[in-house]
Design a protein around this motif. Structure first.
Motif, short mmCIF file in Angstrom:
data_model
loop_
_atom_site.label_atom_id
_atom_site.label_comp_id
_atom_site.label_asym_id
_atom_site.label_seq_id
_atom_site.Cartn_x
_atom_site.Cartn_y
_atom_site.Cartn_z
N ARG A 42 74.35 44.93 63.50
CA ARG A 42 73.29 44.03 63.97
C ARG A 42 73.89 42.77 64.59
O ARG A 42 74.95 42.31 64.21
N ASP A 45 71.69 37.10 66.04
CA ASP A 45 70.35 36.55 66.22
C ASP A 45 69.25 37.45 65.66
O ASP A 45 68.08 37.10 65.72
N GLN A 46 69.62 38.58 65.09
CA GLN A 46 68.64 39.47 64.48
C GLN A 46 68.39 39.08 63.03
O GLN A 46 69.22 38.43 62.38
N CYS A 47 67.27 39.50 62.51
CA CYS A 47 66.86 39.21 61.14
C CYS A 47 67.86 39.80 60.13
O CYS A 47 68.46 40.85 60.38
N SER A 48 68.02 39.14 59.03
CA SER A 48 68.93 39.58 57.98
C SER A 48 68.28 40.50 56.97
O SER A 48 68.82 40.73 55.89
N PHE A 49 67.12 41.02 57.29
CA PHE A 49 66.42 41.98 56.43
C PHE A 49 66.31 43.29 57.20
O PHE A 49 65.83 43.31 58.33
N ARG A 60 73.82 38.54 54.18
CA ARG A 60 74.17 37.21 54.67
C ARG A 60 75.66 37.20 54.94
O ARG A 60 76.44 37.75 54.18
N GLU A 77 62.11 39.41 50.02
CA GLU A 77 63.36 39.31 50.76
C GLU A 77 63.90 37.88 50.82
O GLU A 77 65.10 37.66 50.72
N TYR A 81 67.46 36.51 49.67
CA TYR A 81 68.30 35.81 50.65
C TYR A 81 68.80 34.49 50.06
O TYR A 81 69.97 34.15 50.18
#
Length: 174
Positions: A42, A45-49, A60, A77, A81
């Motif tokens: 990934r 800039d993409q989501c960490s979920f 993370r 989530e 996080y």
């Protein structure tokens, strides 16, 4: 509920794995490889979920280390996080001024099921050039993780309370 916690480097090598639900050793390697591939591929800039099979993955990045937590669909989530960040802050408080994490045992992946005769080390490298590398036993990282998460549930987030057993252990050693 938290199913597992992984610490992996940028090359995808597992440096620490802790499972809170039984997973066969033969399945662990494949699961870890798939999870790591999913998270490392990934963009920043993409989501960490990420939704992955039966899990939601929350990850993370800290310098060259990724911390990946596999949770059930019912888990929040954002709280996981923040738990990951809190875990790193506890490590930082205990080992002082930690910035880059690299967990290794003779360049082999390690799991929570190693024998008591294996000497485990975690290397923390500080950003400041004057600080030396700090070598410590991996068992302390497991103690911190065990104080924060038990049976897949978050039980403690207060840094002082999480570190209390290690503080007592350090006093007994001195």
């Amino acid at each position: 509920m938290i199913k597992f916690v992984l610490m992996v480097n940028r090359q995808g090598q597992t440096r620490l794995s802790r499972y809170f639900q039984p997973v066969e050793l033969s399945r662990r390697a494949a699961l870890e490889a798939d999870v790591v591939r999913c998270c490392l591929s990934r963009k920043k800039d993409q989501c960490s979920f990420v939704e992955y099979k039966d899990y939601k993955l929350v990850y993370r990045q800290y310098a060259a280390l990724y911390i990946v937590v596999g949770v059930t669909d019912s888990e929040n989530e954002l709280s996981v996080y923040e738990l990951v960040h809190n875990f790193v802050e506890v490590l930082d408080k205990y080992f002082s001024r930690v910035s880059e994490l690299d967990v290794s045992f003779n360049n082999r992946p390690i799991t929570a099921s190693l024998s008591e005769h294996d000497f485990l080390f975690v290397t923390f490298v500080s950003l400041t050039p004057h600080c030396l590398q700090i070598m410590f036993n991996l068992d302390r990282v497991h103690i911190i993780l065990d104080e924060m998460i038990q049976n897949g549930h978050v039980v403690e987030t207060n840094r002082s309370r999480v570190l209390a057993p290690l503080t007592a252990l350090d006093k007994m050693v001195d």
